[in-house]
Design an enzyme around this catalytic site. Sequence first.
Site, PDB file in Angstrom:
ATOM      1  N   GLU A  46       0.839  -1.206   0.000  1.00 16.03           N
ATOM      2  CA  GLU A  46       0.000   0.000   0.000  1.00 16.03           C
ATOM      3  C   GLU A  46       0.864   1.242   0.000  1.00 16.03           C
ATOM      4  O   GLU A  46       0.583   2.234  -0.659  1.00 16.03           O
ATOM      5  CB  GLU A  46      -0.931  -0.005   1.220  1.00 16.03           C
ATOM      6  CG  GLU A  46      -1.977   1.106   1.212  1.00 16.03           C
ATOM      7  CD  GLU A  46      -1.534   2.403   1.899  1.00 16.03           C
ATOM      8  OE1 GLU A  46      -2.305   3.369   1.858  1.00 16.03           O
ATOM      9  OE2 GLU A  46      -0.416   2.472   2.461  1.00 16.03           O
ATOM     10  N   SER A 100     -27.486  28.742 -16.816  1.00 15.46           N
ATOM     11  CA  SER A 100     -28.177  27.510 -17.200  1.00 15.46           C
ATOM     12  C   SER A 100     -27.205  26.340 -17.396  1.00 15.46           C
ATOM     13  O   SER A 100     -27.630  25.223 -17.641  1.00 15.46           O
ATOM     14  CB  SER A 100     -28.973  27.735 -18.481  1.00 15.46           C
ATOM     15  OG  SER A 100     -28.077  28.118 -19.498  1.00 15.46           O
ATOM     16  N   HIS A 153     -14.574   7.135 -11.905  1.00 22.32           N
ATOM     17  CA  HIS A 153     -15.764   7.605 -11.195  1.00 22.32           C
ATOM     18  C   HIS A 153     -15.955   9.098 -11.458  1.00 22.32           C
ATOM     19  O   HIS A 153     -15.013   9.866 -11.315  1.00 22.32           O
ATOM     20  CB  HIS A 153     -15.596   7.348  -9.690  1.00 22.32           C
ATOM     21  CG  HIS A 153     -16.882   7.205  -8.950  1.00 22.32           C
ATOM     22  ND1 HIS A 153     -17.759   8.242  -8.785  1.00 22.32           N
ATOM     23  CD2 HIS A 153     -17.449   6.145  -8.321  1.00 22.32           C
ATOM     24  CE1 HIS A 153     -18.810   7.828  -8.080  1.00 22.32           C
ATOM     25  NE2 HIS A 153     -18.646   6.542  -7.795  1.00 22.32           N
TER      26      HIS A 153
END
Length: 775
Positions: free
Chosen positions: A463, A649, A723
């Site tokens: 890790e 918008s 993601h």
Amino acid sequence: MPSESTPLIQQVPVAEHRERYPHRSLRRYCTIALTTVPLLTLLIILFCIAIGGDSDLFGEHESSRLDFGTKEVVGRTVPHAAWPESDGLSYKALKKILSETPNPDKAREWSKYYTAGPHLCGKNLSQAEWTRDKWLDFGVPQADIVSYEMYLNYPVDHRLALLDGDDVVFEATLEEDILDEDPTSGLPDRVPVFHGYSASGNVTAQYVFCNYGTYHDFEDLEKAGIDLKGKIALVKYGHVFRGLKVKRASEMGMIGVVMYGDPGDDGEMTEENGHKPYPDGPARNPSSVQRGSVEYLGIAVGDPTTIGYPSKPGVPRQPLEGKVPDIPSLPISYAEALPLLKALNGHGPNASAFNEYWQGGGLGYKGVQYSIGPTPPETRLHLMNEQDYVITPAWNVIGIINGSVSDEVVVLGNHRDAWIAGGAGDPNSGSAALNEVVRAFGIAVEKGWKPLRTIVFASWDGEEYGLLGSTEWVEEYLPWLSEATVAYVNVDGGARGPHFTASAAPLLNKAILEITGEVQSPNQTVKGQTVRDTWDGYISTMGSGSDFTAFQDFAGIPSIDLGFGAGPNDPVYHYHSNYDSFSWMDKFGDPGFEYHATMAKILALLTAKLADEPLVQFNATDYAVGLDKYLQSVKEKAKSSDMAALSKSTFHPLEKAIEQFQHFAKDFDASAIALSELASTQMSPPSLAQLYQGIRVANTKYKLLERQFLYAGGLDGRNWFKHVVFAPGRWTGYAGATYPGLVESIEDKNQTNVDRWVEIVEGTIKKATDLLIPG
Ligand SMILES: *[C@@H]1O[C@H](CO)[C@@H](O)[C@H](O)[C@H]1NC(C)=O
Ligand SMILES: *[C@@H]1O[C@H](CO)[C@@H](O)[C@H](O)[C@H]1NC(C)=O
Ligand SMILES: *[C@@H]1O[C@H](CO)[C@@H](O)[C@H](O)[C@H]1NC(C)=O
Ligand SMILES: *[C@@H]1O[C@H](CO)[C@@H](O)[C@H](O)[C@H]1NC(C)=O
Ligand SMILES: *[C@@H]1O[C@H](CO)[C@@H](O)[C@H](O)[C@H]1NC(C)=O
Ligand SMILES: *[C@@H]1O[C@H](CO)[C@@H](O)[C@H](O)[C@H]1NC(C)=O
Ligand SMILES: *[C@@H]1O[C@H](CO)[C@@H](O)[C@H](O)[C@H]1NC(C)=O
């Protein structure tokens, strides 16, 4: 060296592609139900429709009709007993085992083991074997070592010297002090100070104090006209991931980086405030050094030569360019930064003349003015860093308890490797807690319990270098993980202080808020206080910096990361230093190991909740609430940017999509809860079977919901990150960015790209909505 094959995992069936939403079979159940008990049947039909079964009877989007029937049951807990396939123990009996088994003395014993000797990635096979054997002893039916071939570096040699002309005025030892009170600080095979994935190099140059080395710090230096080209950067640790400091320094034309941890970032526990340093007191030992990876975590994680696929023997290796530094860097202690900082005094502007981010250095009382420099031409640093790059095996340990429902899986993981012999906080407080979790589940298994969903325990290697073990494993088993995984639970530094912290995908907020309310706090000001009572309930968004990254950002698996950390009034945690040791933990970090045991209870109960409740314990509405909140912050960002062209918008399509999603998420949550409530009160087996079929459909949708937010094209310039809602910040590394594609386009002032990302994000939200819409 273990075999290169991974027999254990390959036994787990990778489900063949199949219809994900069994509408047809559900419709059949609903039809059968019509011919049986009339009232119950009507209810079943309604719920089947609400969850996404047959909508033919009422037409589309009729789920709101159920409101009258579901409101009163929403919010009540779902009894467990009735699920037909649960086995061996009642949920209540299971929870009793899980909350009573974890034991501080055992945790202390595991901590002592893991922190007895070096366990740098790929250097300690015996710890992997020990972990596997322990898990088998504890009663986990299967555990094995899964290995990969990692490209990484080990330190060979280094030097840092301050020169005045040709004279050496200061030669850094690049060593942490050996302390009698802390045996592992003096091991003959202790790990030198170095950076993972740092470039070898040998440079001599003037240097500049660059604050935290953030993107903004370098902008400030540029604005102030400081000449950075060809210089060495002296930076403080903190604020952003260390690799990104090196990345930016290199982009600014600098040729080396020296990093140190400034006591100004140690809160109240400083020598300046009268506290004694470790080992005599809670302040930072002045000789302590933070090691760590300098991989460009914001760009990609895992083995940098195999981005996107597992590092199995013989796979093609990609070029390193753009993923790891091209200039050398070294970490040093603040004691050894002092002469360097003092040599800057009077050269260039003072940091205090810059903006608020440049204030607050903690060495003023030692005579440091925090002048920025550069140093005069004769005052130079010699920085030499020699690294040996190898391809070496690394070992994950994977344990499995098969569940009754084979395509629903919960993974609980912690890494085992550390930068130092110790690692009592990071990661082995998590490892000790994980062992207690496994031991507790083992006791349940030996009592005949079988979980509803499969539980996978993981002890990751590597890790520290860049989330290597977890990332390669996720890349290897991606098809199965995408198909089957409900959630990933991570613990890294499980106990480094008394403050509970959590970051999570919003789907998991509900579960952790509930579970912390069931576990007693180790530090009660009022008797009976739970962890929830002593925690403010703040849950941060997922960034990076630990093993959840591949699960959340690459595979779209909702993830949660838990720990107890230190606050400004707690003993200073010696992150990645020799003093993150058993001795420190035993005396300062968690004397008594109560926080270790508490973390084990939280992890065990959370895992059980996710794996053994009939209804997957997610809340889709929380996701919708999160999406809305994150959009507000994007709008704020747009407002404060000088993108005049961004019209009001621009974000309208997203507002609409989120509103729709929220509407259907609410209905879906309410119907799912009502359905499981009904199931728990119905005793007639044929009706139950039908209800469970409905729950199964709901569970499948909950399981796949997070996956809808993946975009195959990935983020701009770092397309491993799939993601669209969560990613580490491009220039932070650790901290989470929300809607990264949008935010970065705004930062880049690229209207075309803002519009493009609005469309991409809108598309994912609509997919998520479609998943929840009945029919
Ligand atoms: C767990 O399930 C897998 C896949 O069905 C099977 O191959 C394995 O043998 C099972 N393990 C045990 C201990 O039952
Ligand atoms: C591996 O870890 C064990 C337990 O912490 C330790 O005793 C041993 O010295 C380590 N081995 C190596 C080769 O570093
Ligand atoms: C580093 O460079 C210096 C000259 O700048 C040289 O004397 C020394 O031998 C070099 N060291 C290594 C290890 O290459
Ligand atoms: C920087 O601060 C010191 C006092 O801390 C002061 O003596 C010095 O004049 C300042 N230098 C500049 C350039 O402002
Ligand atoms: C326990 O809580 C009290 C009050 O919040 C705090 O002052 C104390 O430092 C805490 N002790 C530990 C060991 O967490
Ligand atoms: C789900 O989340 C929403 C929004 O936070 C909340 O209002 C609702 O009560 C939650 N439902 C459950 C069952 O926790
Ligand atoms: C803006 O983004 C578009 C993609 O949406 C890209 O093609 C274009 O090159 C970008 N413009 C600039 C100036 O970077």
